[in-house]
Design a protein around this motif. Structure first.
Motif, PDB file in Angstrom:
ATOM      1  N   GLU A 140       0.873  -1.172   0.000  1.00 37.01           N
ATOM      2  CA  GLU A 140       0.000   0.000   0.000  1.00 37.01           C
ATOM      3  C   GLU A 140       0.908   1.220   0.000  1.00 37.01           C
ATOM      4  OE1 GLU A 140      -3.101   1.745   3.120  1.00 37.01           O
ATOM      5  OE2 GLU A 140      -3.513  -0.319   2.490  1.00 37.01           O
ATOM      6  N   SER A 188     -12.792   5.466  -3.101  1.00 39.47           N
ATOM      7  CA  SER A 188     -13.582   5.503  -1.875  1.00 39.47           C
ATOM      8  C   SER A 188     -15.032   5.177  -2.184  1.00 39.47           C
ATOM      9  CB  SER A 188     -13.479   6.877  -1.227  1.00 39.47           C
ATOM     10  OG  SER A 188     -14.053   7.843  -2.069  1.00 39.47           O
ATOM     11  N   LYS A 189     -15.722   4.653  -1.176  1.00 35.69           N
ATOM     12  CA  LYS A 189     -17.137   4.366  -1.359  1.00 35.69           C
ATOM     13  C   LYS A 189     -17.852   4.502  -0.022  1.00 35.69           C
ATOM     14  CE  LYS A 189     -16.849  -0.679  -1.085  1.00 35.69           C
ATOM     15  NZ  LYS A 189     -17.135  -1.901  -1.808  1.00 35.69           N
ATOM     16  N   LYS A 221     -20.061   3.720   3.197  1.00 37.88           N
ATOM     17  CA  LYS A 221     -20.322   2.539   4.007  1.00 37.88           C
ATOM     18  C   LYS A 221     -21.174   2.936   5.200  1.00 37.88           C
ATOM     19  CE  LYS A 221     -18.315  -1.048   3.030  1.00 37.88           C
ATOM     20  NZ  LYS A 221     -18.969  -2.083   2.249  1.00 37.88           N
ATOM     21  N   PHE A 259     -21.791   1.572   9.160  1.00 37.33           N
ATOM     22  CA  PHE A 259     -21.344   0.649  10.198  1.00 37.33           C
ATOM     23  C   PHE A 259     -22.058   1.003  11.494  1.00 37.33           C
ATOM     24  CE2 PHE A 259     -18.300  -0.508  13.591  1.00 37.33           C
ATOM     25  CZ  PHE A 259     -18.284  -1.876  13.376  1.00 37.33           C
ATOM     26  N   ARG A 281     -22.976   6.559   9.168  1.00 35.28           N
ATOM     27  CA  ARG A 281     -22.574   6.680   7.773  1.00 35.28           C
ATOM     28  C   ARG A 281     -21.160   7.221   7.690  1.00 35.28           C
ATOM     29  NH1 ARG A 281     -26.837   6.351   4.150  1.00 35.28           N
ATOM     30  NH2 ARG A 281     -28.861   6.398   5.152  1.00 35.28           N
ATOM     31  N   THR A 314     -17.338   7.061   4.864  1.00 32.52           N
ATOM     32  CA  THR A 314     -16.767   6.631   3.597  1.00 32.52           C
ATOM     33  C   THR A 314     -15.470   5.887   3.853  1.00 32.52           C
ATOM     34  OG1 THR A 314     -15.592   8.715   3.342  1.00 32.52           O
ATOM     35  CG2 THR A 314     -17.721   8.542   2.251  1.00 32.52           C
ATOM     36  N   ARG A 315     -15.260   4.882   3.049  1.00 29.20           N
ATOM     37  CA  ARG A 315     -13.996   4.153   3.087  1.00 29.20           C
ATOM     38  C   ARG A 315     -12.984   4.986   2.309  1.00 29.20           C
ATOM     39  NH1 ARG A 315     -14.479  -1.909   1.389  1.00 29.20           N
ATOM     40  NH2 ARG A 315     -15.454  -2.006   3.419  1.00 29.20           N
ATOM     41  N   SER A 316     -11.768   5.090   2.807  1.00 25.44           N
ATOM     42  CA  SER A 316     -10.788   5.969   2.181  1.00 25.44           C
ATOM     43  C   SER A 316     -10.214   5.350   0.906  1.00 25.44           C
ATOM     44  CB  SER A 316      -9.656   6.273   3.158  1.00 25.44           C
ATOM     45  OG  SER A 316      -9.038   5.081   3.559  1.00 25.44           O
ATOM     46  N   GLU A 317      -9.683   6.216   0.034  1.00 20.86           N
ATOM     47  CA  GLU A 317      -9.054   5.770  -1.197  1.00 20.86           C
ATOM     48  C   GLU A 317      -7.690   5.173  -0.884  1.00 20.86           C
ATOM     49  OE1 GLU A 317      -8.795   8.792  -4.145  1.00 20.86           O
ATOM     50  OE2 GLU A 317     -10.960   9.003  -4.299  1.00 20.86           O
TER      51      GLU A 317
END
Length: 97
Positions: free
Chosen positions: A30, A62-63, A65, A67, A71, A73-76
């Motif tokens: 990564e 990113s998208k 999510k 949990f 609400r 966002t998942r990071s890029e």
């Protein structure tokens, strides 16, 4: 950005799929989103003392999510798949200084 910048590589990706690719001399890292292939290649060759044959890059976008009702966002993430020349290996358990 200098040729060998240790901050380019965030961490190696240790998953079942990435460890099974090690038998084909392929390792996944990564990296920072602004890193380019040539500087990553120079850094990996200097840090791990190996010769890189080929590199493939993956940009995971990113998208949104949810949990536990929150609400976010998942990071890029940018990942690099590094193929090493025959006879070179990387010990993924070793710490980089």
């Amino acid at each position: 950005m200098s040729k060998m910048d240790l901050s380019l590589i965030k961490k190696p990706v240790i998953t079942e799929k990435s460890t099974s690719n090690a038998q084909f001399n392929k390792y996944i890292f990564e990296v920072r989103n602004d890193a380019n292939k040539s500087s990553i290649k120079d850094t990996i060759e200097d840090v791990y003392k190996v010769k890189v044959e080929k590199m493939n890059s993956l940009n995971v976008k990113s998208k949104p999510k949810v949990f536990k009702g929150q609400r976010g966002t998942r990071s890029e993430v940018k990942r690099i798949i590094v193929t090493l020349k025959e006879g070179n290996t990387i010990d993924m358990g070793a710490k980089v200084k």
